[in-house]
Design a protein around this motif. Structure first.
Motif, short mmCIF file in Angstrom:
data_model
loop_
_atom_site.label_atom_id
_atom_site.label_comp_id
_atom_site.label_asym_id
_atom_site.label_seq_id
_atom_site.Cartn_x
_atom_site.Cartn_y
_atom_site.Cartn_z
N PRO A 104 -0.27 -12.03 -32.19
CA PRO A 104 -0.73 -12.93 -31.13
C PRO A 104 -0.49 -12.31 -29.75
CG PRO A 104 1.39 -13.66 -31.96
CD PRO A 104 0.96 -12.49 -32.81
N ILE A 105 -1.42 -12.56 -28.84
CA ILE A 105 -1.23 -12.12 -27.46
C ILE A 105 -0.71 -13.34 -26.70
CG2 ILE A 105 -2.31 -11.21 -25.37
CD1 ILE A 105 -4.43 -9.93 -27.16
N GLY A 106 0.53 -13.26 -26.27
CA GLY A 106 1.14 -14.40 -25.61
C GLY A 106 1.02 -14.40 -24.10
N ILE A 107 0.32 -13.44 -23.54
CA ILE A 107 0.20 -13.32 -22.08
C ILE A 107 -1.15 -13.86 -21.66
CG2 ILE A 107 0.27 -11.74 -20.12
CD1 ILE A 107 1.78 -9.78 -21.99
N ARG A 108 -1.14 -14.83 -20.75
CA ARG A 108 -2.40 -15.40 -20.25
C ARG A 108 -2.90 -14.68 -19.00
NH1 ARG A 108 0.57 -20.44 -21.06
NH2 ARG A 108 1.01 -20.18 -18.88
N HIS A 109 -2.01 -14.06 -18.26
CA HIS A 109 -2.38 -13.34 -17.05
C HIS A 109 -3.29 -12.18 -17.44
CE1 HIS A 109 -1.92 -10.52 -13.72
NE2 HIS A 109 -1.54 -11.54 -12.97
N TRP A 118 -2.95 -1.76 -23.18
CA TRP A 118 -2.95 -0.33 -22.84
C TRP A 118 -1.64 0.33 -23.24
CZ3 TRP A 118 -5.18 -0.80 -17.23
CH2 TRP A 118 -6.57 -0.95 -17.28
N MET A 119 -0.53 -0.36 -22.97
CA MET A 119 0.78 0.24 -23.26
C MET A 119 0.98 0.45 -24.75
SD MET A 119 3.34 -1.46 -20.48
CE MET A 119 4.74 -0.39 -20.84
N VAL A 120 0.54 -0.49 -25.57
CA VAL A 120 0.73 -0.34 -27.02
C VAL A 120 -0.12 0.83 -27.53
CG1 VAL A 120 -1.01 -1.91 -27.99
CG2 VAL A 120 1.21 -1.67 -29.11
N ASN A 121 -1.25 1.11 -26.89
CA ASN A 121 -2.06 2.27 -27.27
C ASN A 121 -1.35 3.58 -26.95
OD1 ASN A 121 -4.31 1.07 -28.41
ND2 ASN A 121 -5.36 0.87 -26.46
N SER A 150 8.23 -5.17 -31.91
CA SER A 150 7.98 -4.37 -30.70
C SER A 150 6.93 -5.04 -29.83
CB SER A 150 7.51 -2.97 -31.07
OG SER A 150 8.51 -2.27 -31.75
N TRP A 151 5.89 -5.57 -30.45
CA TRP A 151 4.82 -6.24 -29.71
C TRP A 151 5.36 -7.48 -28.99
CZ3 TRP A 151 0.38 -5.54 -27.55
CH2 TRP A 151 -0.42 -6.62 -27.21
N ARG A 152 6.20 -8.28 -29.69
CA ARG A 152 6.79 -9.47 -29.05
C ARG A 152 7.64 -9.08 -27.85
NH1 ARG A 152 7.57 -11.10 -34.35
NH2 ARG A 152 9.73 -10.42 -34.28
N GLU A 153 8.42 -8.02 -27.99
CA GLU A 153 9.28 -7.58 -26.88
C GLU A 153 8.44 -7.09 -25.70
OE1 GLU A 153 12.75 -6.79 -24.70
OE2 GLU A 153 12.31 -8.10 -26.39
N LEU A 154 7.39 -6.33 -25.97
CA LEU A 154 6.49 -5.88 -24.91
C LEU A 154 5.85 -7.07 -24.21
CD1 LEU A 154 5.02 -3.57 -23.43
CD2 LEU A 154 3.29 -3.64 -25.26
N ASN A 155 5.36 -8.05 -24.97
CA ASN A 155 4.77 -9.26 -24.39
C ASN A 155 5.79 -10.02 -23.55
OD1 ASN A 155 1.92 -10.63 -25.56
ND2 ASN A 155 2.60 -8.76 -26.54
#
Length: 164
Positions: A104-109, A118-121, A150-155
């Motif tokens: 899930p993408i938790g960022i609305r901005h 981009w960062m995960v790429n 890792s994705w949750r922490e980045l988000n």
């Protein structure tokens, strides 16, 4: 008003950057104007300015002072990911079993969302292969990797910076 100020600010900043790169030589000023205008238009398309009340929770402000923490976390994650990818490439015992995980993408901005993708790429062993309104499909080298954590922490880190 916010859109206009953002546009002018980006244009002037990019024009200043061109002037610095050109060594202060104004001989080809029209290249600078054209380049700054084109880069401004592209930046507005890719990362539109946030309108008041959109992409932010009421009363929440961004925390730009957390950018160094995100940078250190990202560099450490990229380094450890690179070591892991190298180990998997040179050690036959290490499993390489490509896997796609829907997260899930938790960022609305909009800018924060784009930054996370981009960062995960840029992290070794992961790649965004598809995305939707509230999700992204990440390709990883092995199902045993905990890409979701890792994705949750980045988000979480990016959401705190952008005030989401």
């Amino acid at each position: 008003m916010t859109y206009a100020l953002s546009t002018v600010g980006r244009f002037l900043g990019l024009l200043l950057l061109w002037w610095i790169v050109a060594g202060g030589d104004a001989a080809f000023w029209y290249y600078g104007l054209f380049s700054a205008a084109l880069a401004t238009a592209l930046s507005l398309r890719l990362i539109p300015p946030v309108r008041p009340g959109v992409g932010r929770r009421a009363g929440r402000r961004g925390r730009p002072w957390e950018i160094p923490g995100l940078t250190v976390w990202f560099l450490w994650s990229a380094l450890s990911g690179g070591v892991d990818v190298a180990r998997r490439a040179f050690a036959p015992a290490m499993p390489i079993s490509p896997h796609v995980a829907r997260v899930p993408i938790g960022i609305r901005h909009p800018g924060g969302r784009r930054l996370a993708l981009w960062m995960v790429n840029l992290m070794p062993g992961s790649l965004v292969v598809d995305e939707g309104d509230g999700w992204a499909d990440l390709h990883v080298l092995s199902a045993e990797l905990d890409i979701e954590a890792s994705w949750r922490e980045l988000n979480r880190r990016i959401a705190r910076i952008v005030g989401d």
